[in-house]
Design a protein around this motif. Sequence first.
Motif, PDB file in Angstrom:
ATOM      1  N   ALA A 749      12.177  -8.610  -5.789  1.00 36.89           N
ATOM      2  CA  ALA A 749      11.837  -7.550  -6.659  1.00 36.89           C
ATOM      3  C   ALA A 749      10.221  -7.146  -5.775  1.00 36.89           C
ATOM      4  O   ALA A 749       9.799  -6.083  -6.462  1.00 36.89           O
ATOM      5  N   MET A 750       9.110  -7.667  -5.314  1.00 39.20           N
ATOM      6  CA  MET A 750       7.968  -8.054  -5.091  1.00 39.20           C
ATOM      7  C   MET A 750       8.501  -6.913  -3.416  1.00 39.20           C
ATOM      8  O   MET A 750       7.279  -5.781  -2.884  1.00 39.20           O
ATOM      9  N   GLY A 751       9.474  -6.938  -2.690  1.00 31.93           N
ATOM     10  CA  GLY A 751      10.098  -5.746  -1.744  1.00 31.93           C
ATOM     11  C   GLY A 751      10.587  -4.640  -2.530  1.00 31.93           C
ATOM     12  O   GLY A 751       9.920  -2.962  -1.783  1.00 31.93           O
ATOM     13  N   LEU A 756       7.598   1.475  -3.533  1.00 35.93           N
ATOM     14  CA  LEU A 756       7.354   2.348  -4.291  1.00 35.93           C
ATOM     15  C   LEU A 756       6.484   3.496  -3.808  1.00 35.93           C
ATOM     16  O   LEU A 756       6.185   4.800  -3.902  1.00 35.93           O
ATOM     17  N   GLU A 757       5.742   3.422  -2.895  1.00 38.20           N
ATOM     18  CA  GLU A 757       4.339   3.919  -2.364  1.00 38.20           C
ATOM     19  C   GLU A 757       4.888   4.490  -0.794  1.00 38.20           C
ATOM     20  O   GLU A 757       5.115   3.637  -0.111  1.00 38.20           O
ATOM     21  N   ARG A 788       3.224   9.921  -0.601  1.00 39.26           N
ATOM     22  CA  ARG A 788       3.750  10.190  -1.793  1.00 39.26           C
ATOM     23  C   ARG A 788       4.532   9.110  -2.821  1.00 39.26           C
ATOM     24  O   ARG A 788       4.291   7.500  -2.407  1.00 39.26           O
ATOM     25  N   HIS A 789       4.689   8.762  -4.424  1.00 37.02           N
ATOM     26  CA  HIS A 789       4.525   8.090  -5.877  1.00 37.02           C
ATOM     27  C   HIS A 789       5.479   8.336  -6.035  1.00 37.02           C
ATOM     28  O   HIS A 789       6.479   9.428  -5.991  1.00 37.02           O
ATOM     29  N   SER A 790       6.366   6.973  -5.903  1.00 38.76           N
ATOM     30  CA  SER A 790       7.748   7.174  -6.457  1.00 38.76           C
ATOM     31  C   SER A 790       7.641   6.529  -7.797  1.00 38.76           C
ATOM     32  O   SER A 790       6.968   5.122  -8.049  1.00 38.76           O
ATOM     33  N   TRP A 930      10.331   5.793   4.114  1.00 44.83           N
ATOM     34  CA  TRP A 930      10.161   5.177   2.508  1.00 44.83           C
ATOM     35  C   TRP A 930      11.367   4.402   2.202  1.00 44.83           C
ATOM     36  O   TRP A 930      12.343   5.749   1.675  1.00 44.83           O
ATOM     37  N   TYR A 931      11.689   3.834   1.870  1.00 46.34           N
ATOM     38  CA  TYR A 931      13.464   2.507   1.457  1.00 46.34           C
ATOM     39  C   TYR A 931      12.970   1.033   0.876  1.00 46.34           C
ATOM     40  O   TYR A 931      11.614   0.463   1.491  1.00 46.34           O
TER      41      TYR A 931
END
Length: 981
Positions: A749-751, A756-757, A788-790, A930-931
């Motif tokens: 979850a931390m990953g 996400l940024e 970028r922000h998810s 970004w993944y």
Amino acid sequence: MEDGQKAHRTIVSMEAERAHVHSLYKSRAEKRRLRTMPPSAYPSIPAAAVAAASVIGRTYDKNGEMVPPPPRLTLDLPAHRELEDDGTVEGRRSLQAVDDQNIHNGIGSKNNIRRNLKMAQPAQTASSPICGADAREASQLNPNHYPPTAHIGPKSRIVITGALSQVGMELVLQLYEQCGVQFIVGIDAAYPNTRHERLDMIESRYKYIERRVPGFQRLIVPFFGVHPHPNMGEEVRFEKMGQGFDLVSRLKPTHIVHLSGMEEGRGEYTDYGDTVDASPFAEGGQRSMMRRFESLLSMDQIFSSVAKLTGSQPQVVYVSSNEVNDSSGVSFKSTSESSGDTTSDESDAAHPPHPASVYGTSSLLKEVLASYYHRHHGVDSVGLRVPTVFGPFARPGSFIHDLTERTVRNAVGNSDGVPKNHHDRDHDDSNKSQREGVASGEKEQMVYVYDVASAIVAAMQFKKDYTSLEIDPSGPTLIRLGSKLVTSMKELKDRMEGYLPPADPASSSIIEAQGPTNAAVDNGHGLSIYDTERNRNLLGWTHKTMLHEGTKTMLAWQISKLYPFGLPESVPNHSALQNILEDSMSTLSYHRLPCASGCRWDGGKGGMCEKSPWDDVIDTTKELTQSCPYVLYTVDLRPELVTLDKQSAPSQRKGWEDWFCKIAFVSATSKLAENVYTNEMLATVPEDKWNGSGKSGNWIIVLLEGTQYSMPEYERSMAKLTPTNLFHDKVEKAMFVSHRRVILTTDQAMGVMQHLEMNERKDPEKRTIQDEKTKEDVDIWLPPQPHRHSVFFTNKYSFDEGFDTSSARKLANFVMQNAGIAETKDIRAQITFYEQTGHLTRTSMQRSPNYQEFFQDNFFPYDFLRSSWLVHELKSEEGRNLRCEMYEEHALWGNSAMEDLSMGFVLAKRKVKMQLGGMADPQFKGPEEWYPLLVPREQDDEDAITEGPAYLDYLEAAQKVATERKGHEYYVTFLPQRLKK
């Protein structure tokens, strides 16, 4: 021979003969043009000479010579004579006199108007009670004008052209809510007809009617006029049977209302609501008059269809305009003139040449068509001349709509958290040129849309009593709806900005009155005592809504349309916006959602959201999460729940576990709740004192009143789709997981949260990665990018090439198969609506094929999601609006376990609106960096993927949501999955 040669005509060359004939044609055409040209367009008399005309109408040139007056078009229709108050009825011919005149003119008994009009009035039998307060009042004054067979009731079958127009929307609502009508068919060309506007119209109008009015059968978007495309849909079957489309024989209506082509304002320009190249009559992308042609053709098709009937006819009502009076380019003879009481000079002085507007002239043609079909085919009708309409449901592109929308946007300003506007027309004052009379400050009559719809409901039940001596039988009924509400567009703008002042005074909608106002309108022209009495006598009607009430409601409708999910309290004029909404709640239909969702304006009067079981746990969850940046949560409201299937393993890394709060929402009546809180439930301590203090494994258990089977779908799904208000303000991200399907460890979850940024990259950057197939190192270049922000992250499935991702049916089947549920009637209705939306958005009928802002395929692409886990960015206002849009869509349909269908539709809409194409330049190749780094809990766990950038190509999968003022971009991101065969 010599005599013969002298008698022989000189041979003329072919070229000379062609030139001579062309000259004759041109000369004759010019003469015809001058005979039929409206006076305002007559070319031979200079404007200065016209301005120097004497009081008796003569015009002189610079030498003092009188200039012959231009040809004048005059009309003397019976329907127009009824609008004039001459105080007598002697000039009106009897029905028998009309029959005699028809026979004298050779019209014959087949088209005998008396016989046809008598047949059009069926025998009076018991029917539904009369509908509408106005009609009931008028029926008491003149019961013969309201026969029972014309009454509107549940068994009425009503067809409305222009059903998605401003008046059409209000009319549909009144027919259902006040009259109980169960069969309404709408015909509308869906103007303005760009992809964006049409999608917005389908969403804000068609869906609104579809969900609000069960009796609304369907929407027909015609090919031209009222006729649908002959080679599409059910028309294919009818064509094979040799049956063309005929409105009356196909739909069998009892009442027909023709609103198509109606304009809401006075003097709108001809391209209002059109796009270039959309009309077969427009050349080179010039201004189109397609809506005018379409309106007239529709009316002719309707009246022609009614004329074919040999029995009783449906009630027919059409809408004209007050512009006929003074902007049609045609003069009208009064009763005294037609009887020869005035001289030509006096007539010219009393009736000077009128200017000609396109809408005024086309409205006059409607009245001429009605008179023609009445005289020659016995088709009875009621025409209503309507002034400028204002209120909710205004059409994008009309001046009042755009002015109101811009006033609201200017009041909100461009502060953080305000959704950005797509339409350029709201950023400047260019729409001042959309409408005549705006810059000069001309005053005009205004009437509220609800009042117009009420008048139409009364007119639909009005039937001219041909036995009355006070009724002229030689023409159809024509009524002028007058209004005492008189204002200019500048005064209207000032009034609206008085309620909502602009955040930046420089952004005010500048409309300066540069000339004198229209004194005729100021003095009540068009609203005489005769008009008022006639409206009350025939329809029982008078306008009831005052200008300040209607203006506030119009603003409230725009606020709810532009910002349906509320705005941050830091936005300028927040309290003023909220007050206008609260004051107008009784006049608006506002789909209420739970207050806990954070998806409605949080009004102090409680009218914009409603209470739910989630309200009782908000204080508990906020206290539990006040020290957690991230929340991992699950929801299981089954009463039979005994244990949580999967647990989230804690992290062994120092401090990481403190970043997460792990919460499970369960039913207070479940077995698990009894096991965890056995002692607390037996005690007399209130639940809110101990709720959230117990655990099951690593999950904190929070109890919720109600179960999965007792709560409506909008309550069951709220926490999953929009946890905005459930957690403390310090929480940055929240991740929902279905504990029965998938679970993440704290490390996993931390990953996800950290990736996400994506930071800004100013220049291309070279990276070396290992090819998964060849195991060789490969150099790739990562392109420049903004920060970028998810704001939303979930699973997305991909399919083999050739799979139709534009199919709503395939998406629905995919969701139902994953959820293990069967198709229901309500699910089928949702699928049908999505199919219609995709078709109407994609179709090029009556829409410019050159509209595309970005070159791409004209698809309505769906994302095939599987939301067994979702990540929400709680600090982003863009993320909140996206969550609320998805949640509202799902709550609107209320189909259990079909969230992924609703979310797929919302994301497809956003793709169409954003017009996304490829987001990477072709010189850059290789996957994006970004993944999220997810690893499967088990090798066959299909809801997670193995590590490696090759699985995630965000240039293909990410969907842009918005760009903020600093240039940062907001995205919806997906974890691509391959569907197992």
